[in-house]
Design a protein around this motif. Sequence first.
Motif, PDB file in Angstrom:
ATOM      1  N   PHE A  55       0.824  -1.203   0.000  1.00 25.13           N
ATOM      2  CA  PHE A  55       0.000   0.000   0.000  1.00 25.13           C
ATOM      3  C   PHE A  55       0.864   1.261   0.000  1.00 25.13           C
ATOM      4  CE2 PHE A  55      -2.510   3.352   2.042  1.00 25.13           C
ATOM      5  CZ  PHE A  55      -3.636   3.345   1.237  1.00 25.13           C
ATOM      6  N   ALA A  56       1.860   1.320   0.879  1.00 20.28           N
ATOM      7  CA  ALA A  56       2.717   2.514   0.944  1.00 20.28           C
ATOM      8  C   ALA A  56       3.466   2.702  -0.372  1.00 20.28           C
ATOM      9  CB  ALA A  56       3.685   2.422   2.117  1.00 20.28           C
ATOM     10  N   LEU A  57       3.999   1.616  -0.902  1.00 18.59           N
ATOM     11  CA  LEU A  57       4.715   1.686  -2.177  1.00 18.59           C
ATOM     12  C   LEU A  57       3.825   2.282  -3.267  1.00 18.59           C
ATOM     13  CD1 LEU A  57       7.285   0.861  -3.831  1.00 18.59           C
ATOM     14  CD2 LEU A  57       6.045  -1.247  -4.355  1.00 18.59           C
ATOM     15  N   ASN A  58       2.592   1.825  -3.334  1.00 15.78           N
ATOM     16  CA  ASN A  58       1.661   2.306  -4.354  1.00 15.78           C
ATOM     17  C   ASN A  58       1.074   3.674  -4.045  1.00 15.78           C
ATOM     18  OD1 ASN A  58       1.912   0.089  -6.108  1.00 15.78           O
ATOM     19  ND2 ASN A  58       0.597  -1.121  -4.774  1.00 15.78           N
ATOM     20  N   SER A  59       1.339   4.196  -2.841  1.00 13.91           N
ATOM     21  CA  SER A  59       0.831   5.534  -2.518  1.00 13.91           C
ATOM     22  C   SER A  59       1.909   6.603  -2.680  1.00 13.91           C
ATOM     23  CB  SER A  59       0.240   5.575  -1.106  1.00 13.91           C
ATOM     24  OG  SER A  59       1.261   5.516  -0.131  1.00 13.91           O
ATOM     25  N   ILE A  60       3.053   6.225  -3.261  1.00  7.46           N
ATOM     26  CA  ILE A  60       4.082   7.212  -3.598  1.00  7.46           C
ATOM     27  C   ILE A  60       3.685   7.848  -4.924  1.00  7.46           C
ATOM     28  CG2 ILE A  60       6.498   7.556  -4.242  1.00  7.46           C
ATOM     29  CD1 ILE A  60       7.183   5.193  -2.370  1.00  7.46           C
ATOM     30  N   HIS A  61       3.599   9.165  -4.922  1.00  2.74           N
ATOM     31  CA  HIS A  61       3.127   9.886  -6.110  1.00  2.74           C
ATOM     32  C   HIS A  61       3.979  11.114  -6.389  1.00  2.74           C
ATOM     33  CE1 HIS A  61      -0.665   7.664  -6.345  1.00  2.74           C
ATOM     34  NE2 HIS A  61      -0.759   7.806  -5.034  1.00  2.74           N
ATOM     35  N   ALA A  62       4.069  11.456  -7.651  1.00  2.30           N
ATOM     36  CA  ALA A  62       4.572  12.754  -8.078  1.00  2.30           C
ATOM     37  C   ALA A  62       3.340  13.636  -8.246  1.00  2.30           C
ATOM     38  CB  ALA A  62       5.320  12.638  -9.395  1.00  2.30           C
ATOM     39  N   VAL A  63       3.320  14.753  -7.545  1.00  2.99           N
ATOM     40  CA  VAL A  63       2.232  15.710  -7.705  1.00  2.99           C
ATOM     41  C   VAL A  63       2.787  16.838  -8.574  1.00  2.99           C
ATOM     42  CG1 VAL A  63       0.540  17.164  -6.548  1.00  2.99           C
ATOM     43  CG2 VAL A  63       1.369  15.095  -5.409  1.00  2.99           C
ATOM     44  N   CYS A 104       4.412  10.377  -0.154  1.00  6.09           N
ATOM     45  CA  CYS A 104       3.840   9.063   0.110  1.00  6.09           C
ATOM     46  C   CYS A 104       2.584   9.320   0.929  1.00  6.09           C
ATOM     47  CB  CYS A 104       4.834   8.190   0.872  1.00  6.09           C
ATOM     48  SG  CYS A 104       4.228   6.519   1.160  1.00  6.09           S
ATOM     49  N   ALA A 105       1.451   9.000   0.374  1.00  7.48           N
ATOM     50  CA  ALA A 105       0.178   9.342   0.997  1.00  7.48           C
ATOM     51  C   ALA A 105      -0.240   8.386   2.105  1.00  7.48           C
ATOM     52  CB  ALA A 105      -0.917   9.397  -0.067  1.00  7.48           C
ATOM     53  N   ALA A 106       0.440   7.251   2.244  1.00 10.90           N
ATOM     54  CA  ALA A 106       0.090   6.309   3.310  1.00 10.90           C
ATOM     55  C   ALA A 106       0.234   7.015   4.654  1.00 10.90           C
ATOM     56  CB  ALA A 106       0.980   5.081   3.262  1.00 10.90           C
ATOM     57  N   SER A 107      -0.776   6.882   5.489  1.00 11.45           N
ATOM     58  CA  SER A 107      -0.790   7.608   6.766  1.00 11.45           C
ATOM     59  C   SER A 107       0.367   7.220   7.680  1.00 11.45           C
ATOM     60  CB  SER A 107      -2.127   7.390   7.482  1.00 11.45           C
ATOM     61  OG  SER A 107      -2.331   6.011   7.705  1.00 11.45           O
TER      62      SER A 107
END
Length: 143
Positions: A55-63, A104-107
């Motif tokens: 989940f954390a890996l997939n919540s890494i984003h470029a904004v 990383c959007a994971a809380s």
Amino acid sequence: MAKRGKGTAHYQSFAKQFRVRIEDATRDLLNEAAIAGAGYAQQNMVANDSIDTGFALNSIHAVLVNGQAVAASSVELTDKQGELVQRTSAGLPAMGDNTSAVGCAASYAIFIEIREPFLFPAIDQVKQDFGGIVQVVRRKRGR
């Protein structure tokens, strides 16, 4: 550029076109840097063996510059031990003019970062690879 003829001078300014070209190049460079940073952060997380559910890996984003925010979410996943766990994402805010970001959007991402840094090393990797990122932008812009 001044044009002369019969006692009259005419001036034509290219400042607006030049400013637009610089602003577009700046936006493209910031976006490419954020995309590279997100990729490095994901690679670092994998290399650190910091993945439980992914989940954390997939919540890494470029904004990206003037891009959309990443929405908050919640999902149930199975961890490495086969247990069902709840994972939540706080989301990431939209960026404005001349600003891009990697997040990383994971809380719980801060706890991973403290234990096995993945975001801060990614920023250092972007700084080291900045010349390559500039070349990517140049190729994409056809220059």
